[in-house]
Design an enzyme around this catalytic site. Structure first.
Site, PDB file in Angstrom:
ATOM      1  CB  ALA A   1     106.166-112.816 -42.813  1.00  0.00           C
TER       2      ALA A   1
ATOM      3  CE  LYS B   1     111.123-129.335 -54.628  1.00  0.00           C
ATOM      4  NZ  LYS B   1     111.027-128.154 -54.297  1.00  0.00           N
TER       5      LYS B   1
ATOM      6  CG  ASN C   1     112.486-124.926 -61.417  1.00  0.00           C
ATOM      7  OD1 ASN C   1     112.249-125.215 -62.801  1.00  0.00           O
ATOM      8  ND2 ASN C   1     112.497-124.970 -60.724  1.00  0.00           N
TER       9      ASN C   1
ATOM     10  CG  ASN D   1     106.859-126.362 -65.348  1.00  0.00           C
ATOM     11  OD1 ASN D   1     107.750-125.861 -65.240  1.00  0.00           O
ATOM     12  ND2 ASN D   1     106.654-126.952 -63.836  1.00  0.00           N
TER      13      ASN D   1
END
Ligand code: NAD
Ligand code: KPL
Length: 305
Positions: A10, A184, A192, A202
């Site tokens: 969660a 990806k 990253n 970035n």
């Protein structure tokens, strides 16, 4: 009667999925880590989703892994390093026809989960949606995006994709989910770690174009070698495009380090380097990047795996 969406994890993405599914009137149950987290969740009265500045509470029922209700559909929304242990805790509750949807970024965790529950269908996802928690049980929908889903072992789409449409979760089924995940992963590897090591947004990588280009060339070589030529196509151009389009953003790894959280390095750069070694491929800049990143994480007292 619709099948219940059990959701383990969660956090940001899990709460984003849970609240949209619940908003569409679909049955959702959150699986919390332990009784203390369950009690804290009960006290909060549900999950809050903040979208376009508006907060809405969704009183989604919660439970722990000890609950006895069988699970037919499980959305795994933990970080990559938590996915396999989370599924292991729930394995005894999975029905014979259960399906898992794995939201983890990177590669490696999906195979670990599949090995833990070999009889269960595992569907992988790759998402460009963005969400973050601004407090416990409260998630901010920060970036609209798209989620690709697929199962490299069985190309047939599951029937519940209609429920994602009903919930307003933009998605598509693809037979090439591995290509999406590799692409990806390559983008994340090129961007990253450098944002962490150069301590920049970035867009700051526009000052390090040579370094980015060298990494892209090695990543493309790796993708070709491991049977993913489509993921290698025009990689450098896409990396440059993403750097420009997200210039003002901090990468997810940068944010993890900034908040002193464990990174998913082993499932991104670590996975790339491991696969390169398996193919006896010498990628010196990628290997050096991994060593620099590991050393940096250790200096900060963060896990390097
Ligand atoms: P998160 O840290 O916000 O949430 C993960 C949650 O899982 C945490 O609340 C944690 O307590 C919980 N958890 C871990 N093990 C558990 C267990 N055994 N039982 C119950 N709960 C458990 O992470 P996130 O940002 O939502 O990311 C999840 C995955 O989605 C990552 O792989 C991430 O790279 C990927 N992803 C995230 C985003 C985003 O915008 N947040 C976007 C794309 C992809
Ligand atoms: O996905 C990303 C991340 O920060 O994890 C992007 C924006 C593509 C940078 O790699």
């Amino acid at each position: 009667m619709s099948t219940t969406w059990h959701i383990v994890g969660a956090g940001s993405l899990g709460s984003l999925w849970a609240s949209r599914l619940a908003r569409a009137g679909l049955p959702v149950r959150l699986i919390l880590r332990d009784t203390a987290r369950h009690a804290a969740y009960q006290a909060a009265g549900g999950l809050t989703l903040v979208e376009h500045g508006e907060a809405q509470l969704y009183p989604i029922p919660g439970e722990t892994s000890d609950s006895e209700e069988p699970i037919r559909r499980l959305l795994v929304a933990c970080k990559a390093y938590d996915a396999e242990p989370a599924v292991a805790q729930l394995a005894h509750r999975l029905t014979a026809d259960a399906e898992l949807i794995l939201l983890q970024n990177g590669l490696g965790s999906q195979d670990a989960v599949a090995a833990r529950v070999p009889q269960t269908r595992c569907i992988s996802a790759s998402s460009t949606e963005g969400a973050f928690r601004d407090s416990d049980w409260r998630v901010v929908f920060a970036g609209h995006g798209y989620t690709w889903l697929g199962d490299a072992a069985h190309p047939v789409a599951p029937i519940w994709l209609d429920e994602l449409s009903a919930a307003g979760i933009p998605h598509a089924w693809t037979p090439d989910i591995l290509t999406r995940l590799w692409r990806k992963l390559a983008l994340n590897c090129a961007i990253n770690p450098l944002t962490v090591l150069h301590d920049c947004r970035n867009g700051g990588l526009q000052q390090h174009q040579c370094e980015v280009a060298t990494l892209c060339a090695e990543l493309a070589e790796l993708l070709e070698r491991c049977g993913q030529p489509a993921a290698a196509e025009d990689l450098q151009q896409e990396v440059e495009r993403v750097i420009q389009a997200t210039a003002a953003n901090f990468s997810s790894m940068y944010q993890d380090v900034h908040h002193q959280r464990r990174t998913e390095i082993s499932y991104l750069l670590g996975h790339a380097c491991k696969v390169a070694a398996r193919h006896q491929l010498n990628l010196p800049h990628l290997a050096q990047l991994e060593q620099r990143l590991i050393a940096h994480l250790r200096t900060l007292g963060l896990p390097s795996d």
